[in-house]
Motif scaffolding. Structure first.
Motif, PDB file in Angstrom:
ATOM      1  N   LEU A  86      33.033 -83.586 -11.104  1.00 20.07           N
ATOM      2  CA  LEU A  86      32.896 -83.297 -12.533  1.00 20.07           C
ATOM      3  C   LEU A  86      32.006 -84.337 -13.205  1.00 20.07           C
ATOM      4  N   ALA A  87      32.225 -85.607 -12.899  1.00 22.13           N
ATOM      5  CA  ALA A  87      31.369 -86.650 -13.460  1.00 22.13           C
ATOM      6  C   ALA A  87      29.913 -86.428 -13.063  1.00 22.13           C
ATOM      7  N   ASP A  88      29.690 -86.089 -11.798  1.00 21.82           N
ATOM      8  CA  ASP A  88      28.330 -85.814 -11.334  1.00 21.82           C
ATOM      9  C   ASP A  88      27.706 -84.667 -12.127  1.00 21.82           C
ATOM     10  N   ALA A  89      28.478 -83.590 -12.306  1.00 22.71           N
ATOM     11  CA  ALA A  89      27.953 -82.406 -12.986  1.00 22.71           C
ATOM     12  C   ALA A  89      27.599 -82.695 -14.441  1.00 22.71           C
ATOM     13  N   LEU A  90      28.277 -83.668 -15.043  1.00 22.85           N
ATOM     14  CA  LEU A  90      28.019 -84.022 -16.438  1.00 22.85           C
ATOM     15  C   LEU A  90      27.070 -85.206 -16.573  1.00 22.85           C
ATOM     16  N   GLY A  91      26.572 -85.701 -15.449  1.00 23.58           N
ATOM     17  CA  GLY A  91      25.625 -86.807 -15.476  1.00 23.58           C
ATOM     18  C   GLY A  91      26.250 -88.138 -15.856  1.00 23.58           C
ATOM     19  N   ILE A  92      27.518 -88.307 -15.514  1.00 27.01           N
ATOM     20  CA  ILE A  92      28.239 -89.542 -15.841  1.00 27.01           C
ATOM     21  C   ILE A  92      28.339 -90.388 -14.577  1.00 27.01           C
ATOM     22  N   ASP A  93      27.891 -91.625 -14.657  1.00 26.25           N
ATOM     23  CA  ASP A  93      27.928 -92.522 -13.502  1.00 26.25           C
ATOM     24  C   ASP A  93      29.276 -93.226 -13.418  1.00 26.25           C
ATOM     25  N   ARG A  94      29.552 -94.125 -14.360  1.00 31.33           N
ATOM     26  CA  ARG A  94      30.801 -94.889 -14.346  1.00 31.33           C
ATOM     27  C   ARG A  94      31.661 -94.452 -15.524  1.00 31.33           C
ATOM     28  N   PHE A  95      32.965 -94.469 -15.328  1.00 34.80           N
ATOM     29  CA  PHE A  95      33.864 -93.907 -16.338  1.00 34.80           C
ATOM     30  C   PHE A  95      35.262 -94.475 -16.173  1.00 34.80           C
ATOM     31  N   ALA A  96      36.025 -94.424 -17.255  1.00 32.36           N
ATOM     32  CA  ALA A  96      37.450 -94.743 -17.205  1.00 32.36           C
ATOM     33  C   ALA A  96      38.222 -93.469 -16.906  1.00 32.36           C
ATOM     34  N   LEU A  97      39.398 -93.651 -16.333  1.00 30.43           N
ATOM     35  CA  LEU A  97      40.288 -92.535 -16.029  1.00 30.43           C
ATOM     36  C   LEU A  97      41.589 -92.714 -16.793  1.00 30.43           C
ATOM     37  N   VAL A  98      42.088 -91.603 -17.350  1.00 29.02           N
ATOM     38  CA  VAL A  98      43.415 -91.570 -17.962  1.00 29.02           C
ATOM     39  C   VAL A  98      44.154 -90.372 -17.395  1.00 29.02           C
ATOM     40  N   GLY A  99      45.414 -90.568 -17.016  1.00 34.98           N
ATOM     41  CA  GLY A  99      46.174 -89.454 -16.470  1.00 34.98           C
ATOM     42  C   GLY A  99      47.620 -89.461 -16.935  1.00 34.98           C
ATOM     43  N   HIS A 100      48.129 -88.258 -17.188  1.00 33.56           N
ATOM     44  CA  HIS A 100      49.537 -88.048 -17.522  1.00 33.56           C
ATOM     45  C   HIS A 100      50.162 -87.175 -16.440  1.00 33.56           C
ATOM     46  N   ASP A 101      51.390 -87.522 -16.004  1.00 35.58           N
ATOM     47  CA  ASP A 101      52.115 -86.693 -15.046  1.00 35.58           C
ATOM     48  C   ASP A 101      51.250 -86.506 -13.788  1.00 35.58           C
TER      49      ASP A 101
END
Length: 296
Positions: A86-101
Motif C-alpha cells: 500500500l505504501a508503495d502504491a501511494l508513493g510513500i517511502d517511510r511512514f509511522a504505523l498505528v494499529g488497533h486490535d
C-alpha cells in the motif's frame, strides 16, 4: 471521512483506503481491528489530519476491500506485505504505523521485523505477541477472556452468526465494550451492510483461523509454545502504547513487561476507557498519538 479510493496492490488484492491530511505531512498508516474497517478512526482522524498524512485502509477481508476466502490468504507475512505494498502504491517511502486490535497485531509484526521504512509505532489496545501468548498460558483470567477466539475459529461460526442475525451480532460484538449510544443507526447499518456481503464473514474470521496464537481451554495445563522461549527481537523505533484500562477482552496484564519490548517504549493508560478506545475517547487517543507521530 472523505477521500476514499480503491488501490491495487502488488500482493494481488485491491484495498479500499481513506485518505486525509496534507500530502507533505509525515505519513501514518492506521490499521483497524475486528470486526471493523477504516471507520475505526472516524473520530480520531479529524483531530490529527491538520498535521499528518493519514492513510486508513480497510484491511484485506474487511469493509470495501477484497475478501479472499482461503485461510492461507491471511498469513501474517501476507498481511504485513499488504501494508508495504500500500505504501508503495501511494508513493510513500517511510511512514509511522498505528494499529488497533488486529491492526495492532500486524503493526507489531511489521515493527518486530525491523523494516527500516517504519519510523514509529503507535498501538491502541493490541497486545505484544509474546506477552499475549504467555498470558494465555499462564493467566487464567486472560485465558477465559480470550475464549471467543476459539469460537471464531470454529468452522460453524458463519452459520451461527447468520442464524442469530447481524443486528444481534453487532450487539454481541460491541455492547460489552462501548457505550452503544455513541453509535448512530446509520453507522450501525454501514457495518451490518458490509458484514452481510458474500464471503465477508469468512474473510473476517480467517484472521483468527490463520493466527498461530494458542488459546487453551480453561483449567488445563499447557506448555508455552517453543517460540516464546527463544530470544525475541527488540523493537528499535519509538513505540507508544495507548491502552483503555477497562478493556474486557485484553486485560491490563498485557501491559506487564511492555517497557522491555523495545529501546524506547512509553505507555499512555486511559482510565474508564474500554477496548474501542478510538470510538470512546477520540480526544484522548488523538492527544496521545498526535505529538508522538508528528515528532522528527
Amino acid at each position: 471521512m472523505s477521500g476514499e479510493r480503491r488501490v491495487a496492490l502488488s500482493t494481488g488484492i485491491e484495498m479500499n483506503v481513506a485518505l486525509a491530511g496534507p500530502d507533505d505531512a509525515p505519513p501514518v498508516i492506521l490499521m483497524h481491528g475486528f470486526p471493523e474497517s477504516h471507520r475505526t478512526w472516524r473520530e480520531v482522524a479529524p483531530r490529527l489530519g491538520d498535521r499528518l498524512r493519514l492513510v486508513m485502509p480497510d484491511l484485506r477481508g474487511f469493509g470495501e476491500s477484497d475478501r479472499p476466502q482461503d485461510v492461507e490468504a491471511y498469513a501474517t507475512d501476507t498481511l504485513v506485505a499488504d501494508i508495504f505494498a500500500l505504501a508503495d502504491a501511494l508513493g510513500i517511502d517511510r511512514f509511522a504505523l498505528v494499529g488497533h486490535d488486529w491492526g495492532g497485531a500486524i503493526a507489531w509484526a511489521a515493527a518486530i521485523r525491523a523494516n527500516p521504512r517504519i519510523t514509529r509505532l503507535g498501538i491502541v489496545n493490541s497486545p505484544h505477541p509474546l506477552i499475549f501468548q504467555k498470558s494465555l498460558i499462564e493467566d487464567e483470567e486472560q485465558r477465559g477472556a480470550s475464549q471467543y477466539m476459539r469460537a471464531f475459529r470454529s468452522p460453524g461460526m458463519e452459520a451461527g452468526i447468520e442464524a442469530m442475525g447481524f443486528d444481534t451480532f453487532f450487539d454481541k460484538s460491541f455492547a460489552r465494550h462501548v457505550d452503544m449510544a455513541r453509535i448512530s443507526p446509520s453507522e450501525r447499518q454501514i457495518y451490518i451492510d458490509q458484514w452481510s456481503r458474500p464471503g465477508a464473514l469468512t474473510a473476517m474470521l480467517n484472521w483468527y483461523r490463520s493466527s498461530h496464537v494458542v488459546v487453551p481451554l480453561p483449567g488445563i495445563t499447557v506448555d508455552l509454545p517453543e517460540w516464546t522461549l527463544r530470544a525475541f527481537p527488540k523493537i528499535a523505533i519509538p513505540v507508544r502504547v495507548v491502552w483503555g484500562l477497562e478493556d474486557k477482552a485484553l486485560l491490563p496484564i498485557q501491559l506487564q513487561g511492555i517497557g522491555e519490548i523495545g529501546d524506547d517504549v512509553d505507555v499512555i493508560p486511559l482510565k474508564g476507557v474500554g477496548h474501542f478506545a478510538p470510538w470512546e475517547a477520540p480526544d484522548q487517543v488523538a492527544a496521545a498519538l498526535g505529538p508522538f507521530l508528528a515528532a522528527d
